[in-house]
Motif scaffolding. Structure first.
Motif, mmCIF file in Angstrom:
data_model
loop_
_atom_site.group_PDB
_atom_site.id
_atom_site.type_symbol
_atom_site.label_atom_id
_atom_site.label_comp_id
_atom_site.label_asym_id
_atom_site.label_seq_id
_atom_site.Cartn_x
_atom_site.Cartn_y
_atom_site.Cartn_z
ATOM 1 N N ARG A 1 -7.487 10.261 13.271
ATOM 2 C CA ARG A 1 -8.493 10.932 14.098
ATOM 3 C C ARG A 1 -7.796 11.576 15.296
ATOM 4 N NH1 ARG A 1 -14.372 8.384 14.759
ATOM 5 N NH2 ARG A 1 -15.477 10.298 15.349
ATOM 6 N N PRO A 2 -8.193 12.777 15.694
ATOM 7 C CA PRO A 2 -7.577 13.416 16.863
ATOM 8 C C PRO A 2 -7.647 12.522 18.096
ATOM 9 C CG PRO A 2 -8.936 14.998 15.679
ATOM 10 C CD PRO A 2 -9.181 13.662 15.041
ATOM 11 N N GLY A 3 -6.526 12.406 18.798
ATOM 12 C CA GLY A 3 -6.467 11.588 20.004
ATOM 13 C C GLY A 3 -6.206 10.122 19.743
ATOM 14 N N ASP B 1 -3.400 8.370 18.951
ATOM 15 C CA ASP B 1 -2.227 7.811 19.635
ATOM 16 C C ASP B 1 -2.491 7.641 21.129
ATOM 17 O OD1 ASP B 1 -0.888 7.832 17.211
ATOM 18 O OD2 ASP B 1 -0.047 9.838 17.543
ATOM 19 N N GLU B 2 -3.112 8.633 21.736
ATOM 20 C CA GLU B 2 -3.420 8.560 23.166
ATOM 21 C C GLU B 2 -4.433 7.460 23.454
ATOM 22 O OE1 GLU B 2 -1.822 12.452 22.025
ATOM 23 O OE2 GLU B 2 -3.494 11.220 21.286
ATOM 24 N N PHE B 3 -5.396 7.299 22.549
ATOM 25 C CA PHE B 3 -6.415 6.252 22.719
ATOM 26 C C PHE B 3 -5.778 4.868 22.733
ATOM 27 C CE2 PHE B 3 -9.130 3.128 20.576
ATOM 28 C CZ PHE B 3 -10.223 3.087 21.433
ATOM 29 N N GLU C 1 -13.624 14.844 19.361
ATOM 30 C CA GLU C 1 -13.212 14.387 20.687
ATOM 31 C C GLU C 1 -13.782 13.008 21.035
ATOM 32 O OE1 GLU C 1 -14.357 17.400 23.438
ATOM 33 O OE2 GLU C 1 -12.840 18.838 22.760
ATOM 34 N N LEU D 1 -12.636 9.937 20.528
ATOM 35 C CA LEU D 1 -11.695 8.976 21.113
ATOM 36 C C LEU D 1 -11.345 9.334 22.546
ATOM 37 C CD1 LEU D 1 -9.294 8.231 18.116
ATOM 38 C CD2 LEU D 1 -11.254 6.903 18.926
ATOM 39 N N GLN D 2 -11.263 10.617 22.845
ATOM 40 C CA GLN D 2 -11.024 11.027 24.236
ATOM 41 C C GLN D 2 -12.182 10.584 25.128
ATOM 42 O OE1 GLN D 2 -10.506 12.769 21.486
ATOM 43 N NE2 GLN D 2 -9.117 14.510 21.773
ATOM 44 N N ARG D 3 -13.385 10.698 24.623
ATOM 45 C CA ARG D 3 -14.564 10.279 25.382
ATOM 46 C C ARG D 3 -14.531 8.775 25.653
ATOM 47 N NH1 ARG D 3 -19.839 8.667 23.856
ATOM 48 N NH2 ARG D 3 -19.182 8.763 21.672
ATOM 49 N N VAL E 1 -11.823 6.917 25.896
ATOM 50 C CA VAL E 1 -10.784 6.623 26.885
ATOM 51 C C VAL E 1 -11.367 6.714 28.289
ATOM 52 C CG1 VAL E 1 -8.649 7.465 27.930
ATOM 53 C CG2 VAL E 1 -8.837 7.292 25.433
ATOM 54 N N GLU E 2 -12.151 7.734 28.543
ATOM 55 C CA GLU E 2 -12.792 7.894 29.856
ATOM 56 C C GLU E 2 -13.726 6.726 30.156
ATOM 57 O OE1 GLU E 2 -14.726 11.654 29.809
ATOM 58 O OE2 GLU E 2 -12.872 12.820 29.561
#
Length: 277
Positions: A142-144, A146-148, A242, A244-246, A248-249
């Motif tokens: 899923r996009p993001g 690794d960052e998650f 997006e 996983l980015q959400r 993270v916030e």
């Protein structure tokens, strides 16, 4: 027995054969304490042996049901009468941790995988052996992702809790967790089966529910603790996703909440209002 001797004799002599006398056993005295203990042990061993034989058919039936349950990799088990049979064992209880815990699903939450034929896009391939057969799965992250994992693991204990089989899921996790951001892994045999569905019971993991959150795309998974759940849309192949980015916030902003369930409630309320507007 009587036999006649001397045919034609004036006197008939009767000779009786002697009887065999059974040898009398000496009179037995009272049993010694050691022999009495041995006798009791033998009797108890026989009783437990019979009880074991009586219980064997039921144990074999449960093992058979567990084997049949693991035949499907991703799909939920077929609907059946209420069973409330726990596949949980003591091994699912996690070691103590001083951090708050984020339980996160794997398939359709962190990754999407499919078998042959190969899809147009995928990040890596795993080939687990399931029921004696080697299978091939093409996995798309899923996009993001690794960052998650990197961001959340700095503040929380990350536990992947999947309903997938260990043979498959462990290989996928080895690929996506090269930096050891995931603290623990729980698999299908760590779920509960209720009403023919696999449920992830957080109360059996040894974590305080006020300090735990579960992220999952399947509402059945968190049916026992819905107030701890952050739903996420299922991922297949949308590279513009997006979600996983959400998250993270969200996790970076709720670290000071006294109860994670209150933070979840507020987050879901804000998300709902945003979608309505």
């Amino acid at each position: 027995m009587v036999s006649r001797i001397g045919r034609g004799s004036s006197a008939t002599k009767l000779i009786s054969k002697p009887r065999r006398c059974r040898r009398q056993s000496p009179v037995k005295g009272p049993p010694s304490p050691s022999s009495l203990v041995s006798f009791i042990r033998r009797r108890l061993a026989r009783i437990f042996s019979r009880l074991t034989r009586l219980s064997t058919p039921e144990s074999a039936r449960i093992r058979c049901e567990g084997f049949e349950l693991q035949k499907k990799l991703h799909a939920e088990p077929d609907a059946s009468p209420t069973v409330h049979m726990s596949l949980f064992r003591d091994h699912c209880r996690l070691p103590p941790s001083h951090m708050r815990t984020v339980f996160v699903d794997l398939d359709e939450t962190l990754v999407h995988s499919q078998s042959d034929p190969p899809p147009e896009r995928f990040d890596f391939v795993v080939r687990p052996v399931i029921n004696g057969r080697r299978m091939t799965f093409y996995v798309l992250k899923r996009p993001g992702l690794d960052e998650f994992l990197e961001a959340v693991s700095k503040r929380y204990e990350v536990v992947v809790f999947t309903a997938g089989m260990k043979e498959y899921a462990s290989l996928v996790l080895d690929e996506i967790d090269r930096n050891s951001a995931i603290s623990h892994r729980l698999y299908r045999n760590d779920c509960r089966e209720m009403d023919g569905k696999l449920v992830k019971d957080l109360s059996c993991t040894g974590r305080n529910l006020r300090d735990a959150v579960i992220v999952d795309d399947n509402p059945n998974a968190y049916a026992l603790q819905p107030e701890n759940a952050v739903p996420i849309g299922p991922f297949t192949d949308n590279l513009e996703d997006e979600e996983l980015q959400r998250l993270v916030e969200f996790f970076e902003g709720c670290g000071e909440a006294e109860d994670m369930r209150d933070a979840v409630k507020q987050f879901l309320g804000e998300t709902y209002n945003t979608l309505v507007l």
